[in-house]
Motif scaffolding. Structure first.
Motif, PDB file in Angstrom:
ATOM      1  N   PHE A 132      37.218  26.466  11.868  1.00  0.00           N
ATOM      2  CA  PHE A 132      36.339  27.413  11.189  1.00  0.00           C
ATOM      3  C   PHE A 132      36.831  28.849  11.368  1.00  0.00           C
ATOM      4  CE2 PHE A 132      32.592  30.153  10.845  1.00  0.00           C
ATOM      5  CZ  PHE A 132      32.149  29.797   9.575  1.00  0.00           C
ATOM      6  N   HIS A 133      37.350  29.165  12.560  1.00  0.00           N
ATOM      7  CA  HIS A 133      37.843  30.511  12.852  1.00  0.00           C
ATOM      8  C   HIS A 133      39.370  30.598  12.880  1.00  0.00           C
ATOM      9  CE1 HIS A 133      33.855  32.001  13.736  1.00  0.00           C
ATOM     10  NE2 HIS A 133      33.662  30.959  14.511  1.00  0.00           N
ATOM     11  N   GLY A 134      40.045  29.453  13.062  1.00  0.00           N
ATOM     12  CA  GLY A 134      41.501  29.458  13.156  1.00  0.00           C
ATOM     13  C   GLY A 134      42.005  29.774  14.547  1.00  0.00           C
ATOM     14  N   ASN A 135      41.208  29.464  15.579  1.00  0.00           N
ATOM     15  CA  ASN A 135      41.581  29.760  16.964  1.00  0.00           C
ATOM     16  C   ASN A 135      41.861  28.474  17.737  1.00  0.00           C
ATOM     17  OD1 ASN A 135      39.958  31.994  15.931  1.00  0.00           O
ATOM     18  ND2 ASN A 135      40.190  32.852  17.967  1.00  0.00           N
ATOM     19  N   PHE A 136      42.810  28.577  18.662  1.00  0.00           N
ATOM     20  CA  PHE A 136      43.050  27.524  19.636  1.00  0.00           C
ATOM     21  C   PHE A 136      42.558  28.051  20.973  1.00  0.00           C
ATOM     22  CE2 PHE A 136      45.849  25.825  22.994  1.00  0.00           C
ATOM     23  CZ  PHE A 136      45.483  24.497  22.911  1.00  0.00           C
ATOM     24  N   ILE A 137      41.656  27.319  21.614  1.00  0.00           N
ATOM     25  CA  ILE A 137      41.127  27.692  22.931  1.00  0.00           C
ATOM     26  C   ILE A 137      41.693  26.698  23.947  1.00  0.00           C
ATOM     27  CG2 ILE A 137      39.072  28.135  24.315  1.00  0.00           C
ATOM     28  CD1 ILE A 137      39.250  29.916  21.810  1.00  0.00           C
ATOM     29  N   ALA A 138      42.529  27.178  24.860  1.00  0.00           N
ATOM     30  CA  ALA A 138      43.175  26.296  25.841  1.00  0.00           C
ATOM     31  C   ALA A 138      42.122  25.628  26.731  1.00  0.00           C
ATOM     32  CB  ALA A 138      44.165  27.084  26.694  1.00  0.00           C
ATOM     33  N   PRO A 139      42.041  24.296  26.697  1.00  0.00           N
ATOM     34  CA  PRO A 139      41.047  23.608  27.520  1.00  0.00           C
ATOM     35  C   PRO A 139      41.414  23.516  28.999  1.00  0.00           C
ATOM     36  CG  PRO A 139      42.266  22.028  26.227  1.00  0.00           C
ATOM     37  CD  PRO A 139      42.754  23.386  25.823  1.00  0.00           C
ATOM     38  N   VAL A 140      42.712  23.611  29.298  1.00  0.00           N
ATOM     39  CA  VAL A 140      43.193  23.585  30.681  1.00  0.00           C
ATOM     40  C   VAL A 140      44.357  24.561  30.813  1.00  0.00           C
ATOM     41  CG1 VAL A 140      42.524  21.171  31.141  1.00  0.00           C
ATOM     42  CG2 VAL A 140      44.799  21.661  30.254  1.00  0.00           C
ATOM     43  N   SER A 141      44.607  25.009  32.012  1.00  0.00           N
ATOM     44  CA  SER A 141      45.775  25.857  32.268  1.00  0.00           C
ATOM     45  C   SER A 141      47.025  24.997  32.254  1.00  0.00           C
ATOM     46  CB  SER A 141      45.642  26.539  33.629  1.00  0.00           C
ATOM     47  OG  SER A 141      44.555  27.428  33.637  1.00  0.00           O
ATOM     48  N   GLY A 142      48.094  25.533  31.680  1.00  0.00           N
ATOM     49  CA  GLY A 142      49.339  24.782  31.649  1.00  0.00           C
ATOM     50  C   GLY A 142      50.363  25.405  30.724  1.00  0.00           C
ATOM     51  N   THR A 143      51.457  24.677  30.516  1.00  0.00           N
ATOM     52  CA  THR A 143      52.533  25.109  29.642  1.00  0.00           C
ATOM     53  C   THR A 143      52.336  24.476  28.268  1.00  0.00           C
ATOM     54  OG1 THR A 143      54.024  25.229  31.536  1.00  0.00           O
ATOM     55  CG2 THR A 143      55.042  25.194  29.352  1.00  0.00           C
ATOM     56  N   TYR A 144      52.302  25.324  27.250  1.00  0.00           N
ATOM     57  CA  TYR A 144      52.064  24.876  25.882  1.00  0.00           C
ATOM     58  C   TYR A 144      53.255  25.244  24.999  1.00  0.00           C
ATOM     59  CZ  TYR A 144      47.095  24.233  26.988  1.00  0.00           C
ATOM     60  OH  TYR A 144      45.901  23.815  27.527  1.00  0.00           O
ATOM     61  N   PHE A 145      53.537  24.381  24.031  1.00  0.00           N
ATOM     62  CA  PHE A 145      54.509  24.670  22.981  1.00  0.00           C
ATOM     63  C   PHE A 145      53.713  24.946  21.716  1.00  0.00           C
ATOM     64  CE2 PHE A 145      57.291  23.379  19.449  1.00  0.00           C
ATOM     65  CZ  PHE A 145      58.364  24.224  19.692  1.00  0.00           C
ATOM     66  N   LEU A 146      53.861  26.152  21.164  1.00  0.00           N
ATOM     67  CA  LEU A 146      53.136  26.573  19.974  1.00  0.00           C
ATOM     68  C   LEU A 146      54.151  26.889  18.881  1.00  0.00           C
ATOM     69  CD1 LEU A 146      50.809  28.997  21.914  1.00  0.00           C
ATOM     70  CD2 LEU A 146      50.130  26.769  21.012  1.00  0.00           C
ATOM     71  N   MET A 147      53.834  26.484  17.635  1.00  0.00           N
ATOM     72  CA  MET A 147      54.764  26.679  16.534  1.00  0.00           C
ATOM     73  C   MET A 147      53.972  26.982  15.276  1.00  0.00           C
ATOM     74  SD  MET A 147      56.392  25.143  13.691  1.00  0.00           S
ATOM     75  CE  MET A 147      55.703  23.539  13.772  1.00  0.00           C
ATOM     76  N   TYR A 148      54.501  27.874  14.464  1.00  0.00           N
ATOM     77  CA  TYR A 148      53.862  28.141  13.184  1.00  0.00           C
ATOM     78  C   TYR A 148      54.915  28.426  12.125  1.00  0.00           C
ATOM     79  CZ  TYR A 148      54.158  33.044  14.831  1.00  0.00           C
ATOM     80  OH  TYR A 148      54.580  34.253  15.320  1.00  0.00           O
ATOM     81  N   THR A 149      54.599  28.017  10.912  1.00  0.00           N
ATOM     82  CA  THR A 149      55.460  28.207   9.759  1.00  0.00           C
ATOM     83  C   THR A 149      54.648  28.912   8.694  1.00  0.00           C
ATOM     84  OG1 THR A 149      56.763  26.240  10.233  1.00  0.00           O
ATOM     85  CG2 THR A 149      56.779  27.009   7.962  1.00  0.00           C
TER      86      THR A 149
END
Length: 195
Positions: A99-116
């Motif tokens: 609805f807002h276009g947000n990702f809220i990290a549910p846990v602390s950690g290392t994330y790989f994020l990608m966008y095109t």
């Protein structure tokens, strides 16, 4: 004999006696060889316990992965506008809020994020990936005459409840984003390792 075995067990427990200092050969008594075997098995149990602890920690890490694209082209996008990718293709863990276009990290950690992003022809667009209001990645799609499609990847440590989104930034011109059908523009992420 019992007193000797008791003294040896105390030395093993206190660390004064090690497996290498216990000699087990043809001249050794059965109790000394048994004590050496017990000591070696204790070491193996400690190693296995440590490995099990590592596996348990890894298996308690939740499965977090998402991928979203716009349901329709985002027309007339201007500098500082948050991009809402609201067509969910994957949302394991329900951490992406379409609805807002947000990702809220549910846990602390290392994330790989990608966008095109696929943008209007002959426009200069910069799209930033934001974490709690700070830029952590930047995609520049500048004045392509034909198929203007660009991808950016970011490897980042996120803390629990960090808020991540895409927005146009810097000297972006007014543009259309997400032209075309399907996966022309998309935002995706996956948790690689949790703390």
């Amino acid at each position: 004999m019992f007193i000797i075995l008791f003294v040896l067990l105390l030395q093993v427990h206190s660390g004064l006696l090690t497996a290498s200092s216990i000699g087990c050969n043809v001249n050794s008594t059965e109790n000394v060889c048994l004590l050496k075997t017990i000591f070696e098995l204790k070491g193996e149990v400690e190693k296995l316990s440590s490995r099990l602890s590592t596996v348990e920690k890894a298996s308690s890490c939740p499965n977090i992965a998402f991928m979203a694209s716009p349901k329709q082209a985002l027309l007339g996008v201007h500098k500082g506008q948050q991009l809402k990718f609201d067509n969910m293709h994957l949302n394991n863990g329900n951490a992406y809020k379409p609805f807002h276009g947000n990702f809220i990290a549910p846990v602390s950690g290392t994330y790989f994020l990608m966008y095109t992003a696929t943008t209007s022809v002959n426009t200069f667009v910069t799209i930033c990936i934001m974490r709690n209001g700070a830029i952590i990645g930047e995609l520049i799609n500048s004045n392509h005459r034909k198929y203007p499609k660009t991808t950016e990847s970011v490897l980042a440590h996120l803390n629990k409840d960090d808020d991540v989104w895409l927005e146009t930034c810097d000297h972006s011109e007014i543009s259309d984003i997400g032209s075309g059908i399907g996966f022309e523009s998309h935002f995706a992420g996956i948790l690689l390792h949790c703390d």
